[in-house]
Design a protein around this motif. Structure first.
Motif, short mmCIF file in Angstrom:
data_model
loop_
_atom_site.label_atom_id
_atom_site.label_comp_id
_atom_site.label_asym_id
_atom_site.label_seq_id
_atom_site.Cartn_x
_atom_site.Cartn_y
_atom_site.Cartn_z
N MET A 163 0.85 -1.19 0.00
CA MET A 163 0.00 0.00 0.00
C MET A 163 0.89 1.25 0.00
SD MET A 163 -3.06 1.13 2.63
CE MET A 163 -2.36 0.14 3.88
N CYS A 164 0.56 2.20 -0.84
CA CYS A 164 1.32 3.44 -0.93
C CYS A 164 1.29 4.15 0.42
CB CYS A 164 0.73 4.34 -2.01
SG CYS A 164 1.71 5.81 -2.31
N GLY A 165 2.44 4.49 0.95
CA GLY A 165 2.55 5.20 2.20
C GLY A 165 2.76 4.31 3.41
N ALA A 166 2.33 3.07 3.35
CA ALA A 166 2.49 2.16 4.49
C ALA A 166 3.77 1.35 4.32
CB ALA A 166 1.30 1.22 4.58
N PRO A 167 4.58 1.25 5.37
CA PRO A 167 5.79 0.43 5.27
C PRO A 167 5.45 -1.05 5.06
CG PRO A 167 5.90 1.88 7.18
CD PRO A 167 4.49 1.93 6.65
N SER A 168 6.29 -1.74 4.31
CA SER A 168 6.09 -3.16 4.07
C SER A 168 6.39 -3.94 5.34
CB SER A 168 7.02 -3.64 2.95
OG SER A 168 8.38 -3.59 3.40
N ALA A 169 6.09 -5.21 5.31
CA ALA A 169 6.49 -6.10 6.40
C ALA A 169 8.01 -6.25 6.37
CB ALA A 169 5.82 -7.46 6.23
N THR A 170 8.58 -6.56 7.52
CA THR A 170 10.02 -6.79 7.59
C THR A 170 10.35 -8.08 6.85
OG1 THR A 170 10.12 -5.66 9.71
CG2 THR A 170 11.96 -7.12 9.17
N GLN A 171 11.40 -8.05 6.05
CA GLN A 171 11.82 -9.22 5.30
C GLN A 171 13.34 -9.33 5.30
OE1 GLN A 171 10.31 -8.63 1.22
NE2 GLN A 171 9.84 -6.57 1.86
N LYS B 53 26.78 -5.36 7.43
CA LYS B 53 25.98 -6.40 6.78
C LYS B 53 24.49 -6.14 6.97
CE LYS B 53 25.00 -11.30 6.83
NZ LYS B 53 25.04 -12.51 7.63
N ALA B 54 23.79 -5.90 5.87
CA ALA B 54 22.34 -5.73 5.92
C ALA B 54 21.71 -7.06 6.33
CB ALA B 54 21.81 -5.28 4.56
N VAL B 55 20.84 -7.02 7.33
CA VAL B 55 20.22 -8.23 7.88
C VAL B 55 18.76 -8.35 7.45
CG1 VAL B 55 19.65 -9.46 10.01
CG2 VAL B 55 21.80 -8.18 9.84
N GLU B 56 18.01 -7.26 7.59
CA GLU B 56 16.61 -7.25 7.20
C GLU B 56 16.22 -5.84 6.82
OE1 GLU B 56 14.79 -8.96 10.69
OE2 GLU B 56 14.65 -7.03 11.71
N PHE B 57 15.06 -5.71 6.17
CA PHE B 57 14.63 -4.39 5.73
C PHE B 57 13.12 -4.31 5.60
CE2 PHE B 57 14.32 -6.63 1.79
CZ PHE B 57 13.48 -5.90 0.97
N ARG B 58 12.65 -3.06 5.55
CA ARG B 58 11.28 -2.72 5.21
C ARG B 58 11.39 -1.62 4.17
NH1 ARG B 58 7.85 -1.48 10.54
NH2 ARG B 58 6.18 -1.95 9.11
N SER B 59 10.37 -1.44 3.36
CA SER B 59 10.38 -0.32 2.43
C SER B 59 9.03 0.38 2.48
CB SER B 59 10.71 -0.78 1.01
OG SER B 59 9.73 -1.66 0.51
N GLN B 60 9.03 1.63 2.02
CA GLN B 60 7.82 2.46 2.05
C GLN B 60 7.80 3.30 0.78
OE1 GLN B 60 8.04 5.76 4.76
NE2 GLN B 60 5.83 5.80 5.07
N VAL B 61 6.71 3.21 0.05
CA VAL B 61 6.56 4.01 -1.16
C VAL B 61 6.06 5.39 -0.75
CG1 VAL B 61 5.34 4.26 -3.35
CG2 VAL B 61 6.12 2.01 -2.61
N VAL B 62 6.84 6.40 -1.11
CA VAL B 62 6.47 7.80 -0.88
C VAL B 62 6.66 8.49 -2.22
CG1 VAL B 62 6.92 7.81 1.61
CG2 VAL B 62 8.80 8.21 0.05
N ALA B 63 7.14 9.70 -2.27
CA ALA B 63 7.50 10.33 -3.56
C ALA B 63 8.91 9.85 -3.87
CB ALA B 63 7.43 11.84 -3.46
N GLY B 64 9.02 8.56 -4.05
CA GLY B 64 10.28 7.82 -4.13
C GLY B 64 10.09 6.61 -3.24
N ARG B 65 11.14 6.18 -2.57
CA ARG B 65 11.03 5.03 -1.68
C ARG B 65 11.95 5.20 -0.49
NH1 ARG B 65 9.23 -0.45 -2.58
NH2 ARG B 65 8.85 0.16 -4.73
N ASN B 66 11.43 4.91 0.70
CA ASN B 66 12.24 4.84 1.92
C ASN B 66 12.58 3.38 2.17
OD1 ASN B 66 12.40 7.54 2.86
ND2 ASN B 66 10.30 7.42 3.62
N TYR B 67 13.82 3.14 2.53
CA TYR B 67 14.25 1.81 2.97
C TYR B 67 14.67 1.92 4.42
CZ TYR B 67 14.45 0.29 -1.89
OH TYR B 67 14.12 -0.04 -3.19
N PHE B 68 14.14 1.05 5.25
CA PHE B 68 14.53 0.94 6.64
C PHE B 68 15.35 -0.35 6.72
CE2 PHE B 68 10.57 3.19 6.35
CZ PHE B 68 10.76 4.29 7.19
N ILE B 69 16.62 -0.24 7.04
CA ILE B 69 17.52 -1.39 6.97
C ILE B 69 18.21 -1.60 8.31
CG2 ILE B 69 19.46 -2.44 5.74
CD1 ILE B 69 18.87 -0.49 3.40
N LYS B 70 18.15 -2.84 8.80
CA LYS B 70 18.91 -3.21 10.00
C LYS B 70 20.26 -3.71 9.52
CE LYS B 70 17.01 -5.44 13.43
NZ LYS B 70 16.44 -6.48 14.32
#
Length: 98
Positions: A2-10, A39-56
């Motif tokens: 969904m646009c604007g909502a962060p994805s599940a952690t993967q 080392k990237a372990v997991e991430f979430r992403s969010q569609v905005v006017a572009g994309r945000n990545y939240f990375i552990k």
């Protein structure tokens, strides 16, 4: 997704690691610290006017950093930007919006 909502952690992918690697120098400069492990372990992403990545990112045996990276829209032709980060995280800490 969904646009604007962060994805599940993967689990992190090769693409996620490449994104983290591109902003590593920005984090090192802001923290005035060099990370030998990154080392990237997991991430979430969010569609905005572009994309945000939240990375552990694992930076030591038991130390993690959460980074938020902004990827602009393709036509803007801008580099990835480290938007925010959180240090002193543990493996079990939830990767939440920040």
């Amino acid at each position: 997704m969904m646009c604007g909502a962060p994805s599940a952690t993967q689990p992190a992918t090769a693409e996620t690691q490449a994104i983290a690697d591109q902003v590593k120098p920005q984090l090192e400069e802001q923290e005035n610290k060099k990370y030998t492990t990154f080392k990237a372990v997991e991430f979430r992403s969010q569609v905005v006017a572009g994309r945000n990545y939240f990375i552990k990112v694992q930076v030591d045996d038991d130390e993690f950093v959460h980074i938020r990276v902004f990827q602009s829209l393709p036509h803007e032709n801008k580099p990835l930007a480290l938007s925010s980060y959180q240090t002193h995280k543990a493996r079990h800490d939830e990767l939440a919006y920040f």
